[in-house]
Structure formats: C-alpha cells, structure tokens
Enzyme design. Sequence first.
Site, short mmCIF file in Angstrom:
data_model
loop_
_atom_site.label_atom_id
_atom_site.label_comp_id
_atom_site.label_asym_id
_atom_site.label_seq_id
_atom_site.Cartn_x
_atom_site.Cartn_y
_atom_site.Cartn_z
N TYR A 119 58.62 32.95 46.57
CA TYR A 119 57.70 34.03 46.99
C TYR A 119 58.46 35.39 46.78
O TYR A 119 57.73 36.38 46.30
CB TYR A 119 57.77 33.64 48.56
CG TYR A 119 56.70 34.83 49.30
CD1 TYR A 119 55.38 34.70 48.84
CD2 TYR A 119 57.22 35.92 50.10
CE1 TYR A 119 54.41 35.66 49.80
CE2 TYR A 119 56.36 36.92 50.64
CZ TYR A 119 55.01 36.89 50.41
OH TYR A 119 54.16 37.76 51.20
N ASN B 1 45.08 42.25 47.05
CA ASN B 1 45.92 41.85 48.22
C ASN B 1 45.93 40.31 48.14
O ASN B 1 46.79 39.60 48.83
CB ASN B 1 45.07 42.23 49.46
CG ASN B 1 45.55 41.56 50.79
OD1 ASN B 1 46.62 41.74 51.25
ND2 ASN B 1 44.78 40.39 50.98
N ASP C 96 37.56 33.25 42.38
CA ASP C 96 39.13 32.76 42.26
C ASP C 96 39.77 33.69 41.11
O ASP C 96 39.57 33.75 40.02
CB ASP C 96 38.94 31.38 41.55
CG ASP C 96 40.21 30.66 41.43
OD1 ASP C 96 41.47 31.19 41.54
OD2 ASP C 96 40.29 29.51 40.94
#
Length: 250
Positions: free
Chosen positions: A145, A80, A53
């Site tokens: 985002y 990523n 995590d």
Amino acid sequence: MSASLEGLVAVVTGGASGIGAAVTRRLRDGGARVAVFDLAPEHAEADLAVAVDIADDASVRRGIDAVIAEFGRLDIVVNNAGIGAQGAVTDNSDDEWHRVLDINVVGIARVSRAALPHLRLSPSAAIVNTSSIAATAGLQQRALYSASKGAVLALTRAMAADHLGEGVRVNAVSPGTADTPWIGRLLEKAEDPAAERAALEARQPHGRLVDPDEIAEAVAYLVSPASGSTTGISLAVDGGMHELRLRPRG
C-alpha cells in the site's frame, strides 16, 4: 469558496462511499455538478453515476464520454478510487502487487489521460489525486500500500510539471488514517477491534481518526479556482502525523 465552484463539472472516482462520497457531497454543496465513477454507483448521491472500472481503459473512456455527453464540459477530476493492502514486503504475491499498483497508480493515469483533452479546454482545470500518510511515513504491515501511495505522490508532482503550461493544476491530498468503510472492515477482522481502533487513534497526534468530511474540505480547496497558485503539492490531512513529533501523553 462555494460560489467559486458554480458551473464547474467534476468527476470523482470511487465516489459512492467513504472519502469519495464525502468529496462528492462537498463539491455539490459548493455548486459543482458531480459525476461519480464507481464499480457500484447505484447508491451514489451525484448528478451522474456511472459504472466505471478504473482498471479498464475502455471503461474509463466510456465514463468520460458519458460525462461530456451529459454536461458538455469537464473541469475537475478527483482520482480517489483505490484499494488497500496489508502485510510486509514478503506477504503479497506478484499478482497482488500488480493488482494494487494497477488500480491505485495506473488507474489515475487512465482517468487523467482520458480527461485531459477536456480539462485543457476548461478555464479552471484541476486534478486532485488521493495519496496517503503511507507515502511519507513508514507504517508497519503496509509495504504494498505504501509503495502504491508513494507512486501516487511522485506521479502527482510529475503531472503538475507536465500540465501546468496547459492550464491544468495537479495536487494531492494525503490523509492520515480515516474513518472509512475499509478501516471498519479491518477492525472487524481484528482479534480485539476496540484495542485496534484505540491503537490507530493513538498513532495520530490529535488522537483520533480523520473524518472524511475534513478530507473533502481539503479537496474542495485544491480544486477551487481560489487556489489558482497552488499546484504540485501534497496537502496533509492527518492530525499532524507527518510533521509533528509530540511527547507521549501522560
């Protein structure tokens, strides 16, 4: 390029699906041994799959320790893993802002921080962070985002400056809208999925979504020792969305 990855060890976060899975395949095809960090790593096609995590520092450090225990070295980190977010600046709560920034930005810091002591020992150390066209182009309903990916781009340049003298190159790859499971889930929620997909494809100058394998090729170039003079850049894989201004078709 394939031979240039022989003997190198890579970590790919979020490597069990989507862009991360394509990157994992490409690096392994090039001769690297690849460890995938993912919340659900059981289906990862990798040399080592670890449940990590990236929002938890202890989890990240355990993952890096597992890589070193397995392979004895670390040469490449592909940051990523990330999550999406929709909406204008008014549409997400403080908690959601903190959650997305913690994963998309601080997650990169956590993984890189844990990996750097080992990367400094590599003769071919490279980090690649996944940014986005959203970092440099104003896209509707992507305020949170976009903010996170803009931070990734700025962080990449700062990291490149900080660690070049240590022999660690840091770059970013900035995809356009890619044909990934996350986009698939967005399309499923749309009132007219076909029309929404067509709109996303039309937004990109080359008229289609970006294939994850195309992004993986860019990452493979950036992490290869063959790109030893390339650092601090963002490599766009977006069908020309960032740079081109085409006349409307028809």
